[in-house]
Write a protein that holds these residues in place. Structure first.
Motif, PDB file in Angstrom:
ATOM      1  N   HIS A  22       1.118  -1.446  -0.114  1.00  0.00           N
ATOM      2  CA  HIS A  22      -0.076   0.426  -0.115  1.00  0.00           C
ATOM      3  C   HIS A  22       0.998   1.269  -0.107  1.00  0.00           C
ATOM      4  O   HIS A  22       0.029   2.067  -0.430  1.00  0.00           O
ATOM      5  CB  HIS A  22      -0.583  -0.040   1.224  1.00  0.00           C
ATOM      6  N   GLY A  23       1.888   1.342   0.201  1.00  0.00           N
ATOM      7  CA  GLY A  23       2.929   2.215   0.190  1.00  0.00           C
ATOM      8  C   GLY A  23       4.488   2.296   0.700  1.00  0.00           C
ATOM      9  O   GLY A  23       5.149   0.934   0.797  1.00  0.00           O
ATOM     10  N   CYS A  24       5.114   3.382   0.802  1.00  0.00           N
ATOM     11  CA  CYS A  24       6.814   3.091   1.377  1.00  0.00           C
ATOM     12  C   CYS A  24       7.489   4.543   1.237  1.00  0.00           C
ATOM     13  O   CYS A  24       6.571   5.430   1.271  1.00  0.00           O
ATOM     14  CB  CYS A  24       7.418   2.874  -0.758  1.00  0.00           C
ATOM     15  N   SER A  25       7.981   4.609   2.139  1.00  0.00           N
ATOM     16  CA  SER A  25       9.176   5.540   2.774  1.00  0.00           C
ATOM     17  C   SER A  25       9.886   6.220   1.790  1.00  0.00           C
ATOM     18  O   SER A  25      11.163   4.297   1.324  1.00  0.00           O
ATOM     19  CB  SER A  25       9.416   5.239   4.160  1.00  0.00           C
ATOM     20  N   LEU A  26      10.555   6.806   1.769  1.00  0.00           N
ATOM     21  CA  LEU A  26      11.486   7.642   0.853  1.00  0.00           C
ATOM     22  C   LEU A  26      12.221   8.442   1.395  1.00  0.00           C
ATOM     23  O   LEU A  26      11.855   9.087   2.159  1.00  0.00           O
ATOM     24  CB  LEU A  26      10.876   8.445  -0.261  1.00  0.00           C
ATOM     25  N   ILE A  27      13.406   8.393   1.062  1.00  0.00           N
ATOM     26  CA  ILE A  27      14.796   9.235   1.218  1.00  0.00           C
ATOM     27  C   ILE A  27      14.773  10.000   0.292  1.00  0.00           C
ATOM     28  O   ILE A  27      15.231   9.704  -0.740  1.00  0.00           O
ATOM     29  CB  ILE A  27      16.125   8.698   1.913  1.00  0.00           C
ATOM     30  N   LEU A  28      15.203  11.177   0.230  1.00  0.00           N
ATOM     31  CA  LEU A  28      14.707  12.028  -0.609  1.00  0.00           C
ATOM     32  C   LEU A  28      16.297  12.682  -1.183  1.00  0.00           C
ATOM     33  O   LEU A  28      16.698  13.135   0.042  1.00  0.00           O
ATOM     34  CB  LEU A  28      13.591  12.950  -0.628  1.00  0.00           C
ATOM     35  N   GLU A  29      16.957  12.935  -2.259  1.00  0.00           N
ATOM     36  CA  GLU A  29      17.297  13.601  -2.654  1.00  0.00           C
ATOM     37  C   GLU A  29      17.621  15.194  -2.885  1.00  0.00           C
ATOM     38  O   GLU A  29      17.676  16.132  -1.516  1.00  0.00           O
ATOM     39  CB  GLU A  29      18.108  13.220  -3.542  1.00  0.00           C
ATOM     40  N   ASP A  30      16.004  15.780  -3.111  1.00  0.00           N
ATOM     41  CA  ASP A  30      15.967  17.439  -2.586  1.00  0.00           C
ATOM     42  C   ASP A  30      14.580  17.422  -2.245  1.00  0.00           C
ATOM     43  O   ASP A  30      13.771  16.426  -2.300  1.00  0.00           O
ATOM     44  CB  ASP A  30      15.971  17.969  -3.778  1.00  0.00           C
ATOM     45  N   GLN A  31      13.887  18.207  -1.624  1.00  0.00           N
ATOM     46  CA  GLN A  31      12.929  18.452  -0.710  1.00  0.00           C
ATOM     47  C   GLN A  31      11.668  19.565  -1.450  1.00  0.00           C
ATOM     48  O   GLN A  31      11.507  20.303  -0.779  1.00  0.00           O
ATOM     49  CB  GLN A  31      13.232  19.334   0.577  1.00  0.00           C
ATOM     50  N   LEU A  32      11.311  18.400  -2.465  1.00  0.00           N
ATOM     51  CA  LEU A  32      10.437  19.624  -3.531  1.00  0.00           C
ATOM     52  C   LEU A  32       9.279  18.626  -3.382  1.00  0.00           C
ATOM     53  O   LEU A  32       8.151  19.097  -3.923  1.00  0.00           O
ATOM     54  CB  LEU A  32      11.280  18.893  -4.881  1.00  0.00           C
ATOM     55  N   LEU A  33       9.272  17.497  -1.845  1.00  0.00           N
ATOM     56  CA  LEU A  33       7.536  17.241  -2.193  1.00  0.00           C
ATOM     57  C   LEU A  33       6.432  17.894  -0.611  1.00  0.00           C
ATOM     58  O   LEU A  33       7.452  18.378   0.102  1.00  0.00           O
ATOM     59  CB  LEU A  33       7.458  15.380  -1.493  1.00  0.00           C
ATOM     60  N   ARG A  34       5.203  17.887  -1.031  1.00  0.00           N
ATOM     61  CA  ARG A  34       4.595  18.511   0.122  1.00  0.00           C
ATOM     62  C   ARG A  34       3.557  17.630   0.211  1.00  0.00           C
ATOM     63  O   ARG A  34       3.159  16.448  -0.968  1.00  0.00           O
ATOM     64  CB  ARG A  34       4.678  19.492  -0.562  1.00  0.00           C
ATOM     65  N   CYS A  35       2.970  17.721   1.428  1.00  0.00           N
ATOM     66  CA  CYS A  35       1.788  16.721   1.530  1.00  0.00           C
ATOM     67  C   CYS A  35       0.160  16.743   0.599  1.00  0.00           C
ATOM     68  O   CYS A  35      -0.455  17.901   0.314  1.00  0.00           O
ATOM     69  CB  CYS A  35       0.834  17.152   2.981  1.00  0.00           C
ATOM     70  N   GLY A  36       0.018  15.467   0.019  1.00  0.00           N
ATOM     71  CA  GLY A  36      -1.352  15.566  -0.775  1.00  0.00           C
ATOM     72  C   GLY A  36      -0.684  15.839  -2.241  1.00  0.00           C
ATOM     73  O   GLY A  36      -2.057  15.619  -3.471  1.00  0.00           O
ATOM     74  N   GLN A  37       0.579  15.695  -2.197  1.00  0.00           N
ATOM     75  CA  GLN A  37       0.721  16.151  -3.905  1.00  0.00           C
ATOM     76  C   GLN A  37       0.608  14.694  -4.641  1.00  0.00           C
ATOM     77  O   GLN A  37       1.126  13.866  -4.023  1.00  0.00           O
ATOM     78  CB  GLN A  37       2.445  16.596  -4.271  1.00  0.00           C
ATOM     79  N   ILE A  86       4.701   7.545   0.481  1.00  0.00           N
ATOM     80  CA  ILE A  86       3.627   7.828  -0.424  1.00  0.00           C
ATOM     81  C   ILE A  86       2.908   6.571   0.068  1.00  0.00           C
ATOM     82  O   ILE A  86       2.878   5.591   0.113  1.00  0.00           O
ATOM     83  CB  ILE A  86       4.734   7.170  -0.911  1.00  0.00           C
ATOM     84  N   GLU A  87       1.827   6.614  -0.245  1.00  0.00           N
ATOM     85  CA  GLU A  87       0.159   5.530  -0.164  1.00  0.00           C
ATOM     86  C   GLU A  87       0.321   6.101  -1.994  1.00  0.00           C
ATOM     87  O   GLU A  87       0.164   6.205  -2.590  1.00  0.00           O
ATOM     88  CB  GLU A  87      -1.024   6.257   0.221  1.00  0.00           C
TER      89      GLU A  87
END
Length: 114
Positions: free
Chosen positions: A53-68, A94-95
């Motif tokens: 149903h989902g995953c956790s990410l470690i991001l290279e850049d902080q470009l994400l926001r909730c709901g995207q 991420i769901e």
């Protein structure tokens, strides 16, 4: 293997990233490389745990926001559509729009063992 997903998400029981919340399926530790193609084109990330149903990410850049909405392109094969449920520093949850098959989770985890 390519996975096409439809974007329909529940509005109740949303994971806010709190460790106190329970999950319907267990996330399995792994290390998979992926690229985000929407909306953060070109951003690299590592999938550090995975479930149907989902995953956790470690991001290279902080470009994400909730709901995207995001599309993950896994280096090991497959594209997965999902929605960002939480962001903390360089991590995001991420769901998936639709669950991925259990055998696909097993295959991906075996390719990305820590």
């Amino acid at each position: 293997m390519r996975t096409n997903l439809v974007s329909s998400f529940p509005t109740s029981g949303v994971n806010t990233g709190s460790d106190r919340l329970t999950r319907s399926t267990r996330r399995i530790p792994c290390r998979l490389t992926c690229a985000l193609s929407e909306p953060a084109a070109g951003c690299s990330a590592a999938v550090v745990n995975l479930s149907q149903h989902g995953c956790s990410l470690i991001l290279e850049d902080q470009l994400l926001r909730c709901g995207q909405f995001v599309r993950l392109r896994l280096e090991q094969g497959g594209r997965i559509l999902g929605i960002v449920r939480w962001v903390r520093a360089d991590r995001a949850g991420i769901e998936f729009a639709r669950p991925i098959r259990a055998d696909e989770v097993t295959r991906l985890v075996s390719l990305g063992k820590r």
